[in-house]
Design a protein around this motif. Structure first.
Motif, PDB file in Angstrom:
ATOM      1  N   ALA A   1      -0.756   4.181   5.359  1.00 57.20           N
ATOM      2  CA  ALA A   1      -0.970   2.809   4.885  1.00 57.20           C
ATOM      3  C   ALA A   1      -1.368   1.893   6.039  1.00 57.20           C
ATOM      4  CB  ALA A   1       0.295   2.283   4.214  1.00 57.20           C
ATOM      5  N   ILE A   2      -0.710   2.028   7.171  1.00 50.03           N
ATOM      6  CA  ILE A   2      -1.049   1.214   8.343  1.00 50.03           C
ATOM      7  C   ILE A   2      -2.466   1.519   8.801  1.00 50.03           C
ATOM      8  CG2 ILE A   2      -0.499   0.790  10.776  1.00 50.03           C
ATOM      9  CD1 ILE A   2       2.458   1.367  10.042  1.00 50.03           C
ATOM     10  N   SER A   3      -2.796   2.794   8.846  1.00 52.51           N
ATOM     11  CA  SER A   3      -4.115   3.203   9.316  1.00 52.51           C
ATOM     12  C   SER A   3      -5.229   2.696   8.404  1.00 52.51           C
ATOM     13  CB  SER A   3      -4.177   4.734   9.415  1.00 52.51           C
ATOM     14  OG  SER A   3      -5.447   5.162   9.844  1.00 52.51           O
ATOM     15  N   VAL A   4      -5.066   2.891   7.095  1.00 47.62           N
ATOM     16  CA  VAL A   4      -6.135   2.510   6.179  1.00 47.62           C
ATOM     17  C   VAL A   4      -6.260   0.992   6.065  1.00 47.62           C
ATOM     18  CG1 VAL A   4      -4.801   2.536   4.017  1.00 47.62           C
ATOM     19  CG2 VAL A   4      -7.206   3.181   3.992  1.00 47.62           C
ATOM     20  N   LEU A   5      -5.153   0.277   6.151  1.00 50.02           N
ATOM     21  CA  LEU A   5      -5.222  -1.191   6.160  1.00 50.02           C
ATOM     22  C   LEU A   5      -5.934  -1.690   7.411  1.00 50.02           C
ATOM     23  CD1 LEU A   5      -1.692  -2.145   4.791  1.00 50.02           C
ATOM     24  CD2 LEU A   5      -3.858  -3.011   3.889  1.00 50.02           C
ATOM     25  N   SER A   6      -5.618  -1.081   8.552  1.00 50.56           N
ATOM     26  CA  SER A   6      -6.250  -1.489   9.808  1.00 50.56           C
ATOM     27  C   SER A   6      -7.757  -1.273   9.765  1.00 50.56           C
ATOM     28  CB  SER A   6      -5.642  -0.704  10.970  1.00 50.56           C
ATOM     29  OG  SER A   6      -4.249  -0.934  11.076  1.00 50.56           O
TER      30      SER A   6
ATOM     31  N   VAL B   1       0.834  -1.207   0.000  1.00 54.43           N
ATOM     32  CA  VAL B   1       0.000   0.000   0.000  1.00 54.43           C
ATOM     33  C   VAL B   1       0.868   1.257   0.000  1.00 54.43           C
ATOM     34  CG1 VAL B   1      -1.763   1.295   1.270  1.00 54.43           C
ATOM     35  CG2 VAL B   1      -1.923  -1.200   1.110  1.00 54.43           C
ATOM     36  N   THR B   2       1.985   1.216   0.724  1.00 54.45           N
ATOM     37  CA  THR B   2       2.882   2.376   0.772  1.00 54.45           C
ATOM     38  C   THR B   2       3.425   2.706  -0.605  1.00 54.45           C
ATOM     39  OG1 THR B   2       3.508   1.844   3.058  1.00 54.45           O
ATOM     40  CG2 THR B   2       4.949   3.337   1.855  1.00 54.45           C
ATOM     41  N   LEU B   3       3.674   1.697  -1.429  1.00 47.29           N
ATOM     42  CA  LEU B   3       4.131   1.939  -2.801  1.00 47.29           C
ATOM     43  C   LEU B   3       3.108   2.740  -3.587  1.00 47.29           C
ATOM     44  CD1 LEU B   3       5.704  -1.530  -3.739  1.00 47.29           C
ATOM     45  CD2 LEU B   3       6.926   0.654  -3.457  1.00 47.29           C
ATOM     46  N   GLU B   4       1.840   2.579  -3.242  1.00 41.23           N
ATOM     47  CA  GLU B   4       0.770   3.270  -3.968  1.00 41.23           C
ATOM     48  C   GLU B   4       0.522   4.674  -3.425  1.00 41.23           C
ATOM     49  OE1 GLU B   4      -1.044   2.314  -6.594  1.00 41.23           O
ATOM     50  OE2 GLU B   4       0.012   0.407  -6.831  1.00 41.23           O
ATOM     51  N   ILE B   5       0.608   4.843  -2.105  1.00 41.69           N
ATOM     52  CA  ILE B   5       0.204   6.138  -1.522  1.00 41.69           C
ATOM     53  C   ILE B   5       1.368   6.919  -0.910  1.00 41.69           C
ATOM     54  CG2 ILE B   5      -2.097   5.217  -1.071  1.00 41.69           C
ATOM     55  CD1 ILE B   5      -1.411   5.092   1.879  1.00 41.69           C
ATOM     56  N   HIS B   6       2.552   6.279  -0.818  1.00 47.77           N
ATOM     57  CA  HIS B   6       3.786   6.952  -0.394  1.00 47.77           C
ATOM     58  C   HIS B   6       3.711   7.529   1.025  1.00 47.77           C
ATOM     59  CE1 HIS B   6       4.813   6.472  -4.587  1.00 47.77           C
ATOM     60  NE2 HIS B   6       3.775   7.202  -4.948  1.00 47.77           N
ATOM     61  N   ASN B   7       2.977   6.847   1.886  1.00 49.85           N
ATOM     62  CA  ASN B   7       2.890   7.290   3.284  1.00 49.85           C
ATOM     63  C   ASN B   7       2.660   6.058   4.154  1.00 49.85           C
ATOM     64  OD1 ASN B   7       1.840   8.199   5.844  1.00 49.85           O
ATOM     65  ND2 ASN B   7       1.434  10.186   4.920  1.00 49.85           N
ATOM     66  N   GLU B   8       3.697   5.617   4.834  1.00 48.15           N
ATOM     67  CA  GLU B   8       3.612   4.366   5.591  1.00 48.15           C
ATOM     68  C   GLU B   8       2.593   4.433   6.718  1.00 48.15           C
ATOM     69  OE1 GLU B   8       6.907   1.289   7.190  1.00 48.15           O
ATOM     70  OE2 GLU B   8       6.791   3.149   8.353  1.00 48.15           O
ATOM     71  N   THR B   9       2.577   5.539   7.460  1.00 48.81           N
ATOM     72  CA  THR B   9       1.630   5.661   8.573  1.00 48.81           C
ATOM     73  C   THR B   9       0.193   5.617   8.082  1.00 48.81           C
ATOM     74  OG1 THR B   9       3.204   6.932   9.915  1.00 48.81           O
ATOM     75  CG2 THR B   9       0.875   7.135  10.476  1.00 48.81           C
TER      76      THR B   9
ATOM     77  N   VAL C   1      -6.472  -4.394  -1.519  1.00 51.76           N
ATOM     78  CA  VAL C   1      -7.274  -3.797  -2.595  1.00 51.76           C
ATOM     79  C   VAL C   1      -8.248  -2.774  -2.014  1.00 51.76           C
ATOM     80  CG1 VAL C   1      -8.974  -4.240  -4.392  1.00 51.76           C
ATOM     81  CG2 VAL C   1      -7.042  -5.816  -4.075  1.00 51.76           C
ATOM     82  N   LYS C   2      -8.955  -3.149  -0.943  1.00 56.93           N
ATOM     83  CA  LYS C   2      -9.903  -2.227  -0.333  1.00 56.93           C
ATOM     84  C   LYS C   2      -9.205  -0.980   0.205  1.00 56.93           C
ATOM     85  CE  LYS C   2     -13.529  -5.488   1.067  1.00 56.93           C
ATOM     86  NZ  LYS C   2     -14.255  -6.087   2.220  1.00 56.93           N
ATOM     87  N   ALA C   3      -8.021  -1.183   0.787  1.00 58.70           N
ATOM     88  CA  ALA C   3      -7.296  -0.045   1.364  1.00 58.70           C
ATOM     89  C   ALA C   3      -6.889   0.941   0.275  1.00 58.70           C
ATOM     90  CB  ALA C   3      -6.058  -0.560   2.102  1.00 58.70           C
ATOM     91  N   ILE C   4      -6.365   0.443  -0.829  1.00 55.37           N
ATOM     92  CA  ILE C   4      -5.930   1.342  -1.898  1.00 55.37           C
ATOM     93  C   ILE C   4      -7.145   2.024  -2.551  1.00 55.37           C
ATOM     94  CG2 ILE C   4      -4.859   1.408  -4.186  1.00 55.37           C
ATOM     95  CD1 ILE C   4      -3.003  -0.848  -3.244  1.00 55.37           C
ATOM     96  N   THR C   5      -8.208   1.262  -2.743  1.00 53.71           N
ATOM     97  CA  THR C   5      -9.433   1.828  -3.318  1.00 53.71           C
ATOM     98  C   THR C   5      -9.974   2.930  -2.422  1.00 53.71           C
ATOM     99  OG1 THR C   5      -9.991  -0.282  -4.365  1.00 53.71           O
ATOM    100  CG2 THR C   5     -11.776   1.323  -4.090  1.00 53.71           C
ATOM    101  N   TYR C   6      -9.948   2.710  -1.115  1.00 47.92           N
ATOM    102  CA  TYR C   6     -10.458   3.705  -0.154  1.00 47.92           C
ATOM    103  C   TYR C   6      -9.660   4.998  -0.244  1.00 47.92           C
ATOM    104  CZ  TYR C   6     -11.574   5.921   4.291  1.00 47.92           C
ATOM    105  OH  TYR C   6     -11.950   6.825   5.248  1.00 47.92           O
ATOM    106  N   VAL C   7      -8.349   4.879  -0.269  1.00 40.56           N
ATOM    107  CA  VAL C   7      -7.490   6.065  -0.312  1.00 40.56           C
ATOM    108  C   VAL C   7      -7.696   6.846  -1.595  1.00 40.56           C
ATOM    109  CG1 VAL C   7      -5.112   6.852  -0.438  1.00 40.56           C
ATOM    110  CG2 VAL C   7      -5.735   5.120   1.216  1.00 40.56           C
TER     111      VAL C   7
END
Length: 204
Positions: A184-189, A174-182, A196-202
């Motif tokens: 990425a952790i939040s949206v995955l959680s 996810v970080t590769l897609e949105i370039h923000n690790e924190t 897929v859902k996390a990247i779509t949400y962002v």
């Protein structure tokens, strides 16, 4: 801030610093405003047998000018996955920080607040949440909640143990897609670690 308020805060700080029980519990404070004693940093060790075990959680504590007639404010600086703490802002849902605070009660003090916050880590109250997403996961998918809360403790609070390799891999994707690790952790959680859902949400 009145002299009465400053003296009261000084006394409560001394109580915490000189009480060996606080040291044993892993609770410490640091005064950030030497003049008025109005701003503190506190550290609370995550309690045993919880996903927060041995994490080091930093709190920001501010006393109002009319303390103790109004409650102090406290929030987590360290990010934590907990039903009664905002995963975004660190705001804490705790009754003695709101309507239950009473200057008439000698038991309500900095000491009480710090102990209550540490207890809250052991005993969440999902029926009265600060973070509805976390509370829903806690009540309906407890193993996933525990896994997520433990990862957050390891990543943000220096908790012990090796991080879940599958979670780390998903974060990297996810970080590769949105370039923000924190983020990425939040949206995955919030999306049960579905990449897929996390990247779509962002990106929506």
């Amino acid at each position: 801030m009145s002299n009465l308020s400053v003296r009261r805060i000084q006394r409560e700080c001394r109580e915490v610093v000189t009480d060996g029980a606080f040291s044993d519990l892993g609770i410490t404070i640091e005064v950030l405003d030497d003049a008025a004693f109005s701003h503190l940093k506190a550290e609370i060790r995550g309690p045993p047998d919880t996903p927060y075990e041995n994490g080091r959680f930093i709190l920001d504590i501010v006393f109002p000018n009319d303390y103790p007639f109004k409650a102090l404010s406290a929030k987590f600086v360290t990010k934590v996955w907990h039903p009664n703490v905002s995963s975004q802002t660190g705001t804490i849902c705790l009754d003695i920080l709101k309507d239950k605070w009473s200057v008439a009660s000698a038991s309500f003090s900095l000491r009480t607040v710090l102990l209550s916050i540490q207890t809250l880590l052991s005993s969440p109250e999902p029926s009265d949440p600060q973070d509805a997403v976390v509370a829903k996961q806690y009540m309906s998918e407890r193993p996933e909640f525990d896994r997520t809360a433990r990862f957050w403790t390891q990543h943000f609070a220096g908790g012990p143990g090796e991080k879940d390799k599958d979670m780390v891999a998903r974060i990297n994707n996810v970080t590769l897609e949105i370039h923000n690790e924190t983020e990425a952790i939040s949206v995955l959680s919030c999306n049960n670690w579905d990449v897929v859902k996390a990247i779509t949400y962002v990106k929506s």
